[in-house]
Design an enzyme around this catalytic site. Structure first.
Site, PDB file in Angstrom:
ATOM      1  N   GLN A  74      -5.509  -1.192  -6.846  1.00 29.26           N
ATOM      2  CA  GLN A  74      -6.168  -0.279  -5.883  1.00 29.26           C
ATOM      3  C   GLN A  74      -6.642   0.963  -6.463  1.00 29.26           C
ATOM      4  O   GLN A  74      -6.167   1.497  -7.703  1.00 29.26           O
ATOM      5  CB  GLN A  74      -4.997   0.129  -5.069  1.00 29.26           C
ATOM      6  CG  GLN A  74      -5.479   1.090  -3.985  1.00 29.26           C
ATOM      7  CD  GLN A  74      -4.318   1.563  -2.925  1.00 29.26           C
ATOM      8  OE1 GLN A  74      -3.467   2.475  -3.278  1.00 29.26           O
ATOM      9  NE2 GLN A  74      -3.877   0.778  -1.669  1.00 29.26           N
ATOM     10  N   SER A 133      -6.821   5.670   0.140  1.00 30.09           N
ATOM     11  CA  SER A 133      -7.125   4.294  -0.543  1.00 30.09           C
ATOM     12  C   SER A 133      -8.521   4.033  -0.371  1.00 30.09           C
ATOM     13  O   SER A 133      -8.961   4.203   0.786  1.00 30.09           O
ATOM     14  CB  SER A 133      -6.271   3.192   0.120  1.00 30.09           C
ATOM     15  OG  SER A 133      -4.869   3.637   0.174  1.00 30.09           O
ATOM     16  N   ASP A 186       0.749  -1.275   0.133  1.00 34.15           N
ATOM     17  CA  ASP A 186      -0.084  -0.043  -0.048  1.00 34.15           C
ATOM     18  C   ASP A 186       1.018   1.084   0.075  1.00 34.15           C
ATOM     19  O   ASP A 186       0.318   2.366  -0.096  1.00 34.15           O
ATOM     20  CB  ASP A 186      -0.855  -0.014   1.177  1.00 34.15           C
ATOM     21  CG  ASP A 186      -2.030   1.253   1.285  1.00 34.15           C
ATOM     22  OD1 ASP A 186      -2.398   1.265   0.009  1.00 34.15           O
ATOM     23  OD2 ASP A 186      -2.171   1.601   2.274  1.00 34.15           O
TER      24      ASP A 186
END
Length: 294
Positions: free
Chosen positions: A285, A235, A211
């Protein structure tokens, strides 16, 4: 080892292992904590990694995680414990599926489905790894990068650094105008110390790292930067597939690009390769991206 300001190397890795070592509070429930010093909201990779720890602890250790899909629904409070509730969706002959929900103040901040599979043999192929990337030892370190931008040091000068991150191109936290547009955001990474020989722990560490730079590929496509003069982001979801055995404490190339951005959202995809070109994982993502001050 420490540079006098932040924990680095094995000291930082040991702190990460403490963060990933959840306390069981029931047969299918766990409690996790955030580092004592960190951002104003819980880092997404942390809560995803902890959610995978919780799910994995309820599965036969002979089954290995091969995919996870999660949604970030509320910002996490780093000073409050995070409760993880795991639901056993299915235990079949080859696969086990778990749903892991992270809660604070009685409300979900993140939920994830993860699938685990017993080892099997089958077809094997992959797309080739990028060829035009210098090896990690020839890429500037994080300290090399930060020394050029002391005003951008911010939280990086305070939080532990368990991951050795080496940007092949310009990172997203340089000054506005200092970053040329590049369709790829390529970064060498490794956990900056030794991890135990537990495949689930390596998967959780890779989830934690995945991430960190993925959404930055959306900005890289436009030569944009984070923070003042650029954008802020968050995110929205995160998906990760594990393809082959790996060690998260050995170098891997995170090759990210953004196929689309619109509606204040950007989509990012990433592939992870070992130094010998084996693809170990893929990530996708979507994130929310807004101009600072908008």
């Amino acid at each position: 080892m420490s540079d006098g300001r932040v924990a680095v190397g094995q000291a930082a890795v040991d702190q990460l292992l403490e963060v990933l070592d959840l306390d069981p509070t029931g047969e299918m429930t766990f409690r996790g904590m955030s580092p004592p010093v960190g951002p104003q909201r819980v880092y997404g990779g942390q809560v995803a990694g902890q959610a995978l720890v919780a799910a994995g602890r309820t599965v036969d250790p002979e089954r290995f995680v091969h995919s996870l899909h999660g949604y970030f629904v509320r910002p996490g409070d780093p000073v409050e414990p995070i409760e993880y509730q795991v639901e056993n969706i299915r235990d079949g002959r080859s696969f086990s599926v778990r749903r892991s929900v992270a809660l604070q103040h009685g409300k979900p901040i993140f939920f994830m489905s993860a699938s685990f599979q017993r080892a099997e043999e089958g077809l094997d192929h992959q797309a080739p790894a990028p060829l035009d990337v210098p090896p990690p030892q020839d890429v500037p370190t994080m300290n090399d990068r930060l020394s050029r931008y002391p005003e951008r040091l911010g939280i990086w000068g305070q939080i532990p650094r368990p991951i050795d991150v080496r940007y092949v191109g310009e990172p997203g936290w340089v000054r506005p105008g200092d970053r040329p547009a590049d369709p790829h955001q390529r970064v060498w990474m490794r956990i900056d110390g030794k991890l135990p020989d537990d495949p689930l722990l390596h998967a959780c560490a890779l989830t934690y790292a995945s991430d960190l730079t993925l959404l930055d590929s959306v900005l890289s496509a436009h030569g944009e930067v984070w923070g003042p003069g650029g954008l802020v982001g968050a995110s929205l979801d995160h998906a990760l597939w594990f393809h082959r055995p790996f060690r998260a404490d050995e170098w891997f190339l995170y090759d990210c690009l953004s196929p689309s951005a619109s509606g204040a959202r950007g989509l990012a995809t990433g592939r992870m390769f070992t130094t010998d070109g084996q693809q170990i994982a893929s990530a996708v993502q979507e994130g929310l991206l807004r101009r600072v001050g908008a």
